[in-house]
Design a protein around this motif. Structure first.
Motif, PDB file in Angstrom:
ATOM      1  N   LEU A  77       0.536  -1.409   0.199  1.00 54.53           N
ATOM      2  CA  LEU A  77       0.292  -0.225   0.179  1.00 54.53           C
ATOM      3  C   LEU A  77       1.074   1.086   0.253  1.00 54.53           C
ATOM      4  O   LEU A  77       1.498   1.549   1.166  1.00 54.53           O
ATOM      5  N   ALA A  78       0.712   1.720  -1.017  1.00 55.74           N
ATOM      6  CA  ALA A  78       1.518   3.242  -1.308  1.00 55.74           C
ATOM      7  C   ALA A  78       1.087   3.805  -1.239  1.00 55.74           C
ATOM      8  O   ALA A  78       0.226   4.121  -2.302  1.00 55.74           O
ATOM      9  N   PHE A  79       1.318   5.103  -0.824  1.00 63.14           N
ATOM     10  CA  PHE A  79      -0.535   6.648  -1.075  1.00 63.14           C
ATOM     11  C   PHE A  79       0.795   7.814  -0.435  1.00 63.14           C
ATOM     12  O   PHE A  79       2.018   7.948   0.557  1.00 63.14           O
ATOM     13  N   LYS A  80       0.174   8.657  -0.828  1.00 70.96           N
ATOM     14  CA  LYS A  80       1.086   9.997  -0.650  1.00 70.96           C
ATOM     15  C   LYS A  80      -0.146  11.063   0.411  1.00 70.96           C
ATOM     16  O   LYS A  80      -0.927  10.369  -0.497  1.00 70.96           O
ATOM     17  N   TYR A  81       0.184  12.087   1.302  1.00 76.57           N
ATOM     18  CA  TYR A  81      -1.271  12.453   1.954  1.00 76.57           C
ATOM     19  C   TYR A  81      -0.135  13.387   2.405  1.00 76.57           C
ATOM     20  O   TYR A  81       1.015  13.896   3.161  1.00 76.57           O
ATOM     21  N   LYS A  82      -0.563  14.998   2.079  1.00 75.11           N
ATOM     22  CA  LYS A  82       0.348  16.116   2.159  1.00 75.11           C
ATOM     23  C   LYS A  82       1.456  15.959   2.133  1.00 75.11           C
ATOM     24  O   LYS A  82       2.938  16.082   3.072  1.00 75.11           O
ATOM     25  N   ASP A  83       1.755  15.982   0.906  1.00 77.61           N
ATOM     26  CA  ASP A  83       3.277  15.862   0.747  1.00 77.61           C
ATOM     27  C   ASP A  83       4.141  14.979   1.066  1.00 77.61           C
ATOM     28  O   ASP A  83       5.335  14.993   0.741  1.00 77.61           O
ATOM     29  N   LYS A  84       3.090  14.094   1.440  1.00 81.34           N
ATOM     30  CA  LYS A  84       4.514  12.997   2.509  1.00 81.34           C
ATOM     31  C   LYS A  84       4.031  11.315   1.972  1.00 81.34           C
ATOM     32  O   LYS A  84       3.163  10.827   2.379  1.00 81.34           O
ATOM     33  N   GLU A  85       5.393  10.085   1.320  1.00 80.12           N
ATOM     34  CA  GLU A  85       4.729   9.701   0.952  1.00 80.12           C
ATOM     35  C   GLU A  85       4.873   8.459   2.379  1.00 80.12           C
ATOM     36  O   GLU A  85       6.004   8.250   3.331  1.00 80.12           O
ATOM     37  N   TYR A  86       4.314   6.641   1.966  1.00 81.46           N
ATOM     38  CA  TYR A  86       3.958   6.074   3.272  1.00 81.46           C
ATOM     39  C   TYR A  86       3.923   4.713   2.178  1.00 81.46           C
ATOM     40  O   TYR A  86       3.259   4.384   1.335  1.00 81.46           O
TER      41      TYR A  86
END
Length: 148
Positions: A131-140
């Motif tokens: 599960l690769a996602f980006k939230y508020k310019d931060k990658e997880y």
């Protein structure tokens, strides 16, 4: 005919070498013994490995808040309630270590705080989820293994 020690040792070594040679040829030419790599572009992915490590470190604070559970409709991936669904961008990659033809990827485009993977896409067995996602310019990046 009498066989002495030297002849017996030579016969044993030749028989052993023949057996090993037979096994190597059989395993390398028979299609039933073919093995898939986990990923086709292994060396290209290795270049981006530090980025994955950083994304996994970022995801540690949300590891328990992002839940992946089986429901009647399919596989439900739920994000933390404090996340705004419209700002979550990324992808979910599901792959089967046993059969790469079953691998698939779903882009994250949600209006609620969860994503539903349809039941018909998932066969019983082990699945690895990235599960690769980006939230508020931060990658997880969250990696899980499930038994479906």
């Amino acid at each position: 005919m009498k066989i002495n020690w030297g002849t017996g040792i030579v016969i044993a070594i030749v028989a052993f070498m023949s057996f090993i040679l037979y096994m190597v040829i059989t395993m390398s030419t028979d299609n039933t013994y073919s093995f898939d790599l986990v990923t086709e572009n292994y060396y290209q992915k290795e270049v981006h490995f530090q980025g994955e490590i950083n994304a996994e470190q970022n995801a540690l604070e949300y590891k328990d808040k992002v839940t992946i559970q089986r429901t009647v409709d399919g596989l439900k991936i739920e994000f933390p309630k404090e996340f705004s669904p419209k700002e979550i961008k990324g992808k979910v990659f599901l792959y089967r270590p046993s059969n790469k033809q079953l691998d698939f990827e779903i882009p994250i485009s949600i209006s609620n705080t969860y994503l539903l993977v349809p039941e018909k896409r998932l066969l019983d067995g082990r699945w690895n989820i990235n599960l690769a996602f980006k939230y508020k310019d931060k990658e997880y990046l969250i990696k899980r293994e499930i038994q479906y």
